[in-house]
Design a protein around this motif. Structure first.
Motif, mmCIF file in Angstrom:
data_model
loop_
_atom_site.group_PDB
_atom_site.id
_atom_site.type_symbol
_atom_site.label_atom_id
_atom_site.label_comp_id
_atom_site.label_asym_id
_atom_site.label_seq_id
_atom_site.Cartn_x
_atom_site.Cartn_y
_atom_site.Cartn_z
ATOM 1 N N PHE A 102 0.853 -1.248 -0.030
ATOM 2 C CA PHE A 102 0.018 -0.002 -0.010
ATOM 3 C C PHE A 102 0.928 1.201 0.079
ATOM 4 C CE2 PHE A 102 -3.609 -2.158 2.793
ATOM 5 C CZ PHE A 102 -3.908 -3.341 1.698
ATOM 6 N N ILE A 103 1.874 1.393 0.536
ATOM 7 C CA ILE A 103 2.959 2.400 0.813
ATOM 8 C C ILE A 103 3.508 2.943 -0.572
ATOM 9 C CG2 ILE A 103 5.008 3.203 1.931
ATOM 10 C CD1 ILE A 103 4.590 0.948 4.019
ATOM 11 N N VAL A 104 3.559 2.047 -1.370
ATOM 12 C CA VAL A 104 4.083 2.632 -2.701
ATOM 13 C C VAL A 104 2.826 2.534 -3.653
ATOM 14 C CG1 VAL A 104 6.507 1.837 -3.219
ATOM 15 C CG2 VAL A 104 4.689 0.242 -3.458
ATOM 16 N N GLY A 105 1.888 1.650 -3.564
ATOM 17 C CA GLY A 105 0.569 1.493 -4.452
ATOM 18 C C GLY A 105 -0.201 2.878 -4.245
ATOM 19 N N ALA A 106 -0.457 3.468 -3.160
ATOM 20 C CA ALA A 106 -1.351 4.748 -3.059
ATOM 21 C C ALA A 106 -0.692 5.986 -3.817
ATOM 22 C CB ALA A 106 -1.606 4.831 -1.650
ATOM 23 N N PRO A 107 0.570 6.181 -3.605
ATOM 24 C CA PRO A 107 1.237 7.560 -4.115
ATOM 25 C C PRO A 107 1.052 7.301 -5.661
ATOM 26 C CG PRO A 107 2.759 6.432 -2.695
ATOM 27 C CD PRO A 107 1.472 5.925 -2.516
ATOM 28 N N LEU A 108 1.482 5.891 -6.023
ATOM 29 C CA LEU A 108 1.647 5.716 -7.600
ATOM 30 C C LEU A 108 0.283 5.836 -8.318
ATOM 31 C CD1 LEU A 108 3.534 4.860 -9.924
ATOM 32 C CD2 LEU A 108 3.198 2.544 -9.021
ATOM 33 N N ALA A 109 -0.732 5.464 -7.444
ATOM 34 C CA ALA A 109 -2.064 5.586 -8.095
ATOM 35 C C ALA A 109 -2.491 6.842 -8.348
ATOM 36 C CB ALA A 109 -3.110 4.783 -7.481
ATOM 37 N N TYR A 110 -2.138 7.668 -7.301
ATOM 38 C CA TYR A 110 -2.250 9.247 -7.494
ATOM 39 C C TYR A 110 -1.457 9.941 -8.552
ATOM 40 C CZ TYR A 110 -2.495 14.045 -5.558
ATOM 41 O OH TYR A 110 -2.435 15.474 -5.366
ATOM 42 N N GLU A 111 -0.328 9.674 -8.734
ATOM 43 C CA GLU A 111 0.600 10.138 -9.548
ATOM 44 C C GLU A 111 0.105 9.762 -11.250
ATOM 45 O OE1 GLU A 111 3.186 12.225 -10.165
ATOM 46 O OE2 GLU A 111 2.699 12.926 -8.234
ATOM 47 N N LEU A 112 -0.596 8.490 -11.145
ATOM 48 C CA LEU A 112 -0.783 8.077 -12.417
ATOM 49 C C LEU A 112 -2.060 8.419 -12.778
ATOM 50 C CD1 LEU A 112 0.634 4.287 -12.519
ATOM 51 C CD2 LEU A 112 1.636 6.499 -13.568
#
Ligand code: PRP
Ligand code: HPA
Length: 176
Positions: free
Chosen positions: A65-75
């Motif tokens: 979740f720690i990488v997935g959430a900011p990545l979804a926000y950026e993409l």
């Protein structure tokens, strides 16, 4: 390995003999504490995936979740949690897989994806690869198409990355 792979690797801490003798645990918390390293980590995934038309990030409980959430926000795509058994409130589908000792179950909400959605599956670390593969099966059962699997760290000596590739999925790691 990613654009900032050597740098990210240099910030990850290895804790010897934790949680038990013989295990050298890769601790990502120093990366998260260092705002510049954390940004480079997320940027290395953004750099790889921004042109690949990702519809949703599926991230694995808990450190995925720690990488997935900011990545979804950026993409600018959606975020879907793949959770440990018993955590999701709505109708679920599940996959049970073998651990070194015993077994574990991951679950996904039955309505998480539309058929044909392009999914990027992320977690913090690939050890045996069992967790990532079980999550990949769940996503395919629910109609998602896996664009790639991605992790901060792939531990090559355990063969997890190769096992995932042998099942037909791409594997990308920010570092090894
Ligand atoms: C760790 C790690 C991966 C998995 C990798 O999770 O975060 O999800 O193990 O191992 P594998 O490749 O052998 O399947 P853990 O079960 O420790 O859960 P946590 O993130 O909730 O601490
Ligand atoms: N670090 C973090 N999570 C893990 C590890 C590790 O070395 N091995 C299995 N899960």
């Amino acid at each position: 390995t990613s654009i900032y792979g050597d740098y990210i690797k240099s910030v990850i801490r290895t804790v010897r003999d934790w949680p038990q003798p013989g295990i050298n645990f890769r601790d990502i918390t120093p990366v998260l504490q260092n705002s510049s390293a954390f940004r480079k980590l997320i940027d290395s995934f953004v750099h790889r995936y921004q042109e690949l038309d990702i519809d949703a990030i599926a991230a694995i409980d808990a450190r995925g979740f720690i990488v997935g959430a900011p990545l979804a926000y950026e993409l600018g795509c959606s975020f879907v949690p793949v959770r440990k058994k018993g955590k999701l409130p709505f109708q679920t589908i599940s996959e049970t897989y073998k651990l070194e000792y015993g077994e574990s179950t991951v679950e996904l909400h039955a309505d998480a994806f539309q058929r044909g959605d392009r999914i990027l599956l992320v977690d913090d670390l690939i050890a045996t690869g069992g967790t990532m593969l079980a999550a990949a099966r769940l996503i395919e059962r629910s109609g998602g198409v896996i664009v790639e699997t991605a992790a901060i760290i792939d531990l090559p000596e355990l063969g997890g990355g190769d096992m995932i590739r042998n099942e037909g999925y791409g594997v990308f790691a920010a570092c090894t």
